[in-house]
Design a protein around this motif. Sequence first.
Motif, PDB file in Angstrom:
ATOM      1  N   PHE A  26       0.828  -1.214   0.000  1.00 35.75           N
ATOM      2  CA  PHE A  26       0.000   0.000   0.000  1.00 35.75           C
ATOM      3  C   PHE A  26       0.862   1.264   0.000  1.00 35.75           C
ATOM      4  CE2 PHE A  26      -2.599   3.297   2.165  1.00 35.75           C
ATOM      5  CZ  PHE A  26      -3.597   3.384   1.202  1.00 35.75           C
ATOM      6  N   GLY A  27       0.606   2.117  -0.998  1.00 36.15           N
ATOM      7  CA  GLY A  27       1.315   3.384  -1.099  1.00 36.15           C
ATOM      8  C   GLY A  27       2.700   3.293  -1.688  1.00 36.15           C
ATOM      9  N   ASN A  28       3.122   2.091  -2.107  1.00 37.97           N
ATOM     10  CA  ASN A  28       4.466   1.909  -2.644  1.00 37.97           C
ATOM     11  C   ASN A  28       4.362   1.545  -4.130  1.00 37.97           C
ATOM     12  OD1 ASN A  28       7.085   0.898  -3.369  1.00 37.97           O
ATOM     13  ND2 ASN A  28       7.530   0.567  -1.201  1.00 37.97           N
ATOM     14  N   LYS A  29       4.494   2.549  -4.978  1.00 38.42           N
ATOM     15  CA  LYS A  29       4.322   2.366  -6.417  1.00 38.42           C
ATOM     16  C   LYS A  29       5.258   1.305  -6.979  1.00 38.42           C
ATOM     17  CE  LYS A  29       4.926   5.012 -10.711  1.00 38.42           C
ATOM     18  NZ  LYS A  29       5.170   6.365 -11.267  1.00 38.42           N
ATOM     19  N   GLU A  30       6.531   1.370  -6.609  1.00 40.96           N
ATOM     20  CA  GLU A  30       7.519   0.437  -7.162  1.00 40.96           C
ATOM     21  C   GLU A  30       7.184  -1.000  -6.794  1.00 40.96           C
ATOM     22  OE1 GLU A  30      12.364  -0.364  -7.050  1.00 40.96           O
ATOM     23  OE2 GLU A  30      11.513   1.445  -6.135  1.00 40.96           O
ATOM     24  N   ILE A  89     -10.719   3.130 -10.726  1.00 39.04           N
ATOM     25  CA  ILE A  89     -11.429   3.621  -9.549  1.00 39.04           C
ATOM     26  C   ILE A  89     -11.229   5.117  -9.368  1.00 39.04           C
ATOM     27  CG2 ILE A  89     -11.566   3.467  -7.025  1.00 39.04           C
ATOM     28  CD1 ILE A  89     -10.746   0.532  -7.283  1.00 39.04           C
ATOM     29  N   SER A  90      -9.995   5.569  -9.536  1.00 37.82           N
ATOM     30  CA  SER A  90      -9.697   6.990  -9.326  1.00 37.82           C
ATOM     31  C   SER A  90      -8.482   7.395 -10.131  1.00 37.82           C
ATOM     32  CB  SER A  90      -9.436   7.266  -7.839  1.00 37.82           C
ATOM     33  OG  SER A  90      -9.034   8.600  -7.630  1.00 37.82           O
ATOM     34  N   PHE A  91      -8.563   8.576 -10.771  1.00 36.10           N
ATOM     35  CA  PHE A  91      -7.414   9.093 -11.504  1.00 36.10           C
ATOM     36  C   PHE A  91      -6.321   9.554 -10.546  1.00 36.10           C
ATOM     37  CE2 PHE A  91     -10.789  10.490 -14.756  1.00 36.10           C
ATOM     38  CZ  PHE A  91     -10.808   9.215 -15.285  1.00 36.10           C
ATOM     39  N   ASP A  92      -6.700   9.955  -9.343  1.00 36.41           N
ATOM     40  CA  ASP A  92      -5.742  10.321  -8.302  1.00 36.41           C
ATOM     41  C   ASP A  92      -5.659   9.158  -7.333  1.00 36.41           C
ATOM     42  OD1 ASP A  92      -4.177  11.358  -6.327  1.00 36.41           O
ATOM     43  OD2 ASP A  92      -5.301  13.221  -6.082  1.00 36.41           O
ATOM     44  N   LEU A  93      -4.589   8.375  -7.439  1.00 31.35           N
ATOM     45  CA  LEU A  93      -4.490   7.139  -6.655  1.00 31.35           C
ATOM     46  C   LEU A  93      -4.378   7.400  -5.160  1.00 31.35           C
ATOM     47  CD1 LEU A  93      -2.239   4.965  -8.990  1.00 31.35           C
ATOM     48  CD2 LEU A  93      -4.717   5.249  -8.946  1.00 31.35           C
ATOM     49  N   LYS A  94      -4.112   8.650  -4.787  1.00 30.31           N
ATOM     50  CA  LYS A  94      -4.093   8.989  -3.363  1.00 30.31           C
ATOM     51  C   LYS A  94      -5.490   8.899  -2.758  1.00 30.31           C
ATOM     52  CE  LYS A  94      -0.119  12.106  -3.792  1.00 30.31           C
ATOM     53  NZ  LYS A  94       0.351  13.520  -3.679  1.00 30.31           N
ATOM     54  N   ASN A  95      -6.500   8.911  -3.625  1.00 29.03           N
ATOM     55  CA  ASN A  95      -7.880   8.821  -3.151  1.00 29.03           C
ATOM     56  C   ASN A  95      -8.314   7.397  -2.846  1.00 29.03           C
ATOM     57  OD1 ASN A  95      -8.202  11.594  -3.429  1.00 29.03           O
ATOM     58  ND2 ASN A  95      -9.003  11.441  -5.515  1.00 29.03           N
ATOM     59  N   ILE A  96      -7.487   6.428  -3.189  1.00 29.51           N
ATOM     60  CA  ILE A  96      -7.828   5.029  -2.928  1.00 29.51           C
ATOM     61  C   ILE A  96      -7.437   4.694  -1.498  1.00 29.51           C
ATOM     62  CG2 ILE A  96      -7.354   2.628  -3.553  1.00 29.51           C
ATOM     63  CD1 ILE A  96      -7.035   3.531  -6.414  1.00 29.51           C
ATOM     64  N   SER A  97      -8.419   4.366  -0.698  1.00 27.00           N
ATOM     65  CA  SER A  97      -8.175   4.073   0.714  1.00 27.00           C
ATOM     66  C   SER A  97      -7.510   2.714   0.888  1.00 27.00           C
ATOM     67  CB  SER A  97      -9.492   4.089   1.484  1.00 27.00           C
ATOM     68  OG  SER A  97     -10.312   3.005   1.071  1.00 27.00           O
ATOM     69  N   LYS A  98      -7.015   2.491   2.065  1.00 26.40           N
ATOM     70  CA  LYS A  98      -6.391   1.202   2.375  1.00 26.40           C
ATOM     71  C   LYS A  98      -7.405   0.071   2.272  1.00 26.40           C
ATOM     72  CE  LYS A  98      -2.763  -0.447   5.459  1.00 26.40           C
ATOM     73  NZ  LYS A  98      -2.001  -0.144   6.708  1.00 26.40           N
ATOM     74  N   GLU A  99      -8.641   0.360   2.650  1.00 22.65           N
ATOM     75  CA  GLU A  99      -9.692  -0.654   2.561  1.00 22.65           C
ATOM     76  C   GLU A  99      -9.996  -0.987   1.103  1.00 22.65           C
ATOM     77  OE1 GLU A  99     -12.191  -3.519   3.894  1.00 22.65           O
ATOM     78  OE2 GLU A  99     -10.813  -2.285   5.100  1.00 22.65           O
ATOM     79  N   ASN A 100     -10.058   0.047   0.247  1.00 22.62           N
ATOM     80  CA  ASN A 100     -10.255  -0.200  -1.190  1.00 22.62           C
ATOM     81  C   ASN A 100      -9.104  -1.007  -1.773  1.00 22.62           C
ATOM     82  OD1 ASN A 100     -12.740   0.947  -1.660  1.00 22.62           O
ATOM     83  ND2 ASN A 100     -11.931   2.946  -2.229  1.00 22.62           N
ATOM     84  N   PHE A 101      -7.897  -0.666  -1.356  1.00 22.26           N
ATOM     85  CA  PHE A 101      -6.721  -1.375  -1.857  1.00 22.26           C
ATOM     86  C   PHE A 101      -6.768  -2.832  -1.417  1.00 22.26           C
ATOM     87  CE2 PHE A 101      -2.187  -2.601  -1.707  1.00 22.26           C
ATOM     88  CZ  PHE A 101      -1.857  -2.340  -3.028  1.00 22.26           C
ATOM     89  N   LYS A 102      -7.207  -3.078  -0.208  1.00 24.25           N
ATOM     90  CA  LYS A 102      -7.346  -4.457   0.270  1.00 24.25           C
ATOM     91  C   LYS A 102      -8.317  -5.239  -0.602  1.00 24.25           C
ATOM     92  CE  LYS A 102      -8.957  -7.148   4.244  1.00 24.25           C
ATOM     93  NZ  LYS A 102      -9.534  -7.082   5.613  1.00 24.25           N
ATOM     94  N   ASN A 103      -9.427  -4.607  -0.986  1.00 24.88           N
ATOM     95  CA  ASN A 103     -10.401  -5.281  -1.852  1.00 24.88           C
ATOM     96  C   ASN A 103      -9.800  -5.605  -3.220  1.00 24.88           C
ATOM     97  OD1 ASN A 103     -12.352  -5.087   0.153  1.00 24.88           O
ATOM     98  ND2 ASN A 103     -13.161  -3.144  -0.616  1.00 24.88           N
ATOM     99  N   ILE A 104      -8.953  -4.693  -3.721  1.00 29.54           N
ATOM    100  CA  ILE A 104      -8.301  -4.927  -5.018  1.00 29.54           C
ATOM    101  C   ILE A 104      -7.347  -6.116  -4.927  1.00 29.54           C
ATOM    102  CG2 ILE A 104      -6.727  -3.945  -6.735  1.00 29.54           C
ATOM    103  CD1 ILE A 104      -7.881  -1.183  -5.948  1.00 29.54           C
TER     104      ILE A 104
END
Length: 495
Positions: free
Chosen positions: A114-118, A141-156
């Motif tokens: 989470f939050g680590n692009k590389e 989901i969002s053009f600004d990936l900072k808007n993706i919450s940790k919970e959303n990222f978990k679902n992905i």
Amino acid sequence: MIQNITTKKKFYLANKEIWHNENAKYMNDECIYVIHALSFHFEYNVLLDIVAKGLQQRYKLPIYAFSVGDDAYSFVEGDASFGIEGIYIDEYKRLMDFDSENGTEIERIVEELFGNKEKILKFQYKNIKCGDYIWDYMMGISFDLKNISKENFKNIISKTLSIIETAFLLFYEKKPSYVVVDEAIKMEGLYACVAAYLGAKVVVPNLEFKYQFIISPIDGKIDAIAKKRGKAFLNAANNDDIICNNYFMYDTPEKNIIDKRLDNGNKNVFIFLHVFSDAPRMSYDNIIYTDYVEWFLDTLKIISDVSNVNWIIRDHPAAKGTNQPIYIKNHCASLSKDNIFYAEDGMSRDYIISKADAIVTCAGDVGLEYWAYGIPTIMLAESFYNDYGISYLMHDKNEYIKTLHSLDSLDTPTEESINTARKIISKYRNSMTTEDSLMRLFQRVRNREIQGIRLEYRDYDLYDYEFIKGYIGLIHQGKIKKSSCYTLDYLLEAE
């Protein structure tokens, strides 16, 4: 509503007339899979099954169909009308079960990525390279990936892992020799990716051209589809002497709005955008930027320092109905530059040709199309036509910045390269001309959909009705099995 259950029942019953006399028992450990993982287009689901039946006729292998997603889009009943055993997976239930059984592992991966692009882009699971799939899904989901919450990222992450696990379970039970898919690049493309990893050849049918393609990636990832298809197509097409009068890949409805801002004496450079969420990592070999949004924002930053050029931002027509146009307008307006503006849809191609001094795009057809009209094009993602000396391909960010700051240094396309571009487009357009009645039906319905996107009016019930009516007519005329979709006369290996 034109479409109803009775109409589809008629289709299924009519279909049995030609397919159910072929229920031979194939004694073979390998098989052909049809995977309806994403498409809600009725005609595309039919195309997949016809191609699979053609492969069965050629290689004498059993076929199994696999539908996943929303139950309303499942094609299991339709598969059965082809004499194909169908399996449906409830995606929501699968995800719930997977979360409950693998929660600890999912949490571990989320904390790591989470939050680590590389790390996201390099992520693999069970030797399947899935970082690009994850990134592309986030863009949806969002053009600004900072808007993706940790919970959303978990679902992905959960969705990613569950697709891979499901694919392995599916393919270990019955080993695929060929997999016919409706999606090879978005998240659902992971089914194709796992199949390729296990040695299967992935067949990606096409509604628009008579050519059908096999993608057999050597790196275990289905990427650069457009480039592989383009090269395979040009190697196979034998219509070198055919020249068109229209050098655009597709015909679309157009208005003819005139913009007087283009007559102020400055150079006019059109920047053609893409659908930002349309699988930028998986569709093209992006050389400089991670995705289309990063490219767009950085391009705005670069051109804000170039005041003696009219920069016209052209959105993609398929972005209509999304929040992309608002996103683009807001960013253009925030620059407060009179020479950088968002062009409302309505400028015709002829008008753009008459005004454009150069075209900028990340990837796609316009780099080829406007070159064919003698206009220099600049692009950042490698395409098949770059190998023919068409378009200025940028290799690093410094080259891109320098080029946008010194447009006068761009040579106009040579007559030879213009003619080459025209030959390539002519081959593509000619491939849409066919005596194949079924392919013409596919093309007609697909063109209606493309026009609907352009005009912001889409009626899938009407498209389904028109397709089913035409298909049943072709059954009665005995033309289905004569189609190249079934005979596979134009099946190409895209290596």
